[in-house]
Motif scaffolding. Structure first.
Motif, PDB file in Angstrom:
ATOM      1  N   ALA A  87      54.373  63.976 138.638  1.00 45.84           N
ATOM      2  CA  ALA A  87      52.693  64.017 137.728  1.00 45.84           C
ATOM      3  C   ALA A  87      53.260  62.467 137.135  1.00 45.84           C
ATOM      4  CB  ALA A  87      52.625  65.310 136.760  1.00 45.84           C
ATOM      5  N   CYS A  89      52.079  62.182 134.257  1.00 47.73           N
ATOM      6  CA  CYS A  89      51.717  62.338 132.675  1.00 47.73           C
ATOM      7  C   CYS A  89      52.620  62.134 131.776  1.00 47.73           C
ATOM      8  CB  CYS A  89      50.989  64.254 133.005  1.00 47.73           C
ATOM      9  SG  CYS A  89      52.413  65.115 132.979  1.00 47.73           S
ATOM     10  N   ASP A  91      54.204  63.967 129.234  1.00 47.18           N
ATOM     11  CA  ASP A  91      54.644  64.628 128.910  1.00 47.18           C
ATOM     12  C   ASP A  91      55.340  65.515 129.644  1.00 47.18           C
ATOM     13  OD1 ASP A  91      53.172  66.927 130.110  1.00 47.18           O
ATOM     14  OD2 ASP A  91      52.206  67.422 128.061  1.00 47.18           O
ATOM     15  N   CYS A  94      54.054  70.476 133.089  1.00 45.41           N
ATOM     16  CA  CYS A  94      53.604  70.572 134.083  1.00 45.41           C
ATOM     17  C   CYS A  94      55.007  70.610 135.472  1.00 45.41           C
ATOM     18  CB  CYS A  94      51.919  70.008 134.829  1.00 45.41           C
ATOM     19  SG  CYS A  94      52.765  68.466 135.063  1.00 45.41           S
ATOM     20  N   PRO A 111      47.549  66.626 128.920  1.00 45.19           N
ATOM     21  CA  PRO A 111      46.465  65.120 130.050  1.00 45.19           C
ATOM     22  C   PRO A 111      46.218  64.984 130.615  1.00 45.19           C
ATOM     23  CG  PRO A 111      49.432  65.362 129.185  1.00 45.19           C
ATOM     24  CD  PRO A 111      48.557  66.491 129.517  1.00 45.19           C
TER      25      PRO A 111
HETATM   26 ZN   LIG Z   1      51.306  67.404 133.086  1.00 42.60          ZN
END
Ligand SMILES: [Zn+2]
Lengths: 122, 167
Positions: A87, A89, A91, A94, A111
């Motif tokens: 991903a 994102c 952080d 996920c 996010p």
């Molecule tokens: Zn994520």
């Protein structure tokens, strides 16, 4: 007198920790055993269901989100389990999430506002 | 139910200390980032200290001052609900266990740490509408226990030094 009182309390503290840990283990096991397998994987973006797959499918797909399509989560469905392989994102929570297969389990990418969840449909 | 002037001053001082603890926790990266908004609760050091120094009444007044000020400064409605749920459950169990006189400060604080997490988990389950958080029950018991041990030790030190300062 004071010292033996302290020892007794220390022993009680340990018993308390034992009780807390066993209760949480029992709770976890009850929770685990009552979970049923789901049969569908649904993907919602911004709280709206966008895609749905059978859990027996073999899927590798990019979930594209964001105003200009700048956000990406790579969803994998394999061997009856779903997970996020990669991903964009910040952080990566996920991506670190373990594969899901039980009814009600979810992977959330906060996010990107993407929620992958297992559901049960007849 | 009159609170002495000196106690008001001491409580104001402890409110400031509690706000600083919450502030430190707010600027540190989250230790347990799987569920947004959940905190370990450094400010519980002040709650435990006041519970032993005075009573649940003083501990609760100071905690609510801290929770509201922190919510106004950095928080949102969600962190406010997490904080209140965590505090209410933890202070209730700690007051009950303290009254039994069976456990040390550290033991009482361990139960407080676990119930602090339990309160936040219940709120997270309700807010996020996901049962899956139940999986974290073991994690919450372990992190609560570890946090409780540290908070208990810190509270003992705080009690010792505040007595030395004749607060
Ligand atoms: Zn994520």
């Amino acid at each position: 007198m004071l010292k033996s009182d302290g020892l007794k309390k220390g022993k009680n503290d340990l018993i308390l920790v034992g009780i807390i840990l066993s209760l949480s283990l029992v709770g976890f096991l009850i929770f685990k055993l009552t979970m049923k397998d789901g049969n569908r994987i649904s993907v919602s973006i911004n709280g709206e269901e966008k895609y749905s797959y059978s859990i027996t499918d073999n899927v590798e797909t990019d979930i594209i989100t964001g105003d200009n399509g700048e956000n990406k989560n790579v969803l994998i469905i394999k061997d009856g389990k779903a997970y996020i392989k990669g991903a964009t994102c910040p952080d990566k929570i996920c991506v670190g999430h373990r594969p899901i297969s039980k009814d009600g389990e979810t992977i959330v990418c906060l996010p990107h506002k993407v929620v992958v969840s297992v559901t049960e449909e007849k | 139910m009159k609170i002495e002037t000196k106690n008001i001053t001491v409580m104001a001082l402890f409110s400031a200390v509690a706000i600083i603890f919450s502030y430190i926790e707010a600027i540190l990266p989250p230790i347990w980032s799987a569920i947004p908004g959940i905190k370990v609760g450094l400010a519980n050091i002040v709650t435990v200290t006041l519970l032993y120094k005075f009573s649940i009444k003083e501990a609760s007044i100071v905690a609510f001052i801290r929770i509201i000020i922190i919510a106004l400064l950095f928080g949102n409605a969600m962190t406010l609900i997490y904080s209140i749920a965590g505090f209410v459950l933890s202070v209730a169990i700690m007051d009950i266990l303290k009254r039994t006189n069976l456990f040390s400060t550290v033991g009482v604080s361990i139960a407080g740490g676990v119930f602090h997490n339990l309160g936040q988990i219940i709120v997270a389950m309700l807010l996020l509408q996901t049962k899956e958080i139940g999986y974290y029950m073991i994690v919450l018991a372990i992190t609560g226990t570890v946090a409780g041990i540290l908070i208990g030790i810190a509270s003992n030190l705080m009690l010792k030094y505040s007595n030395k300062l004749r607060l």
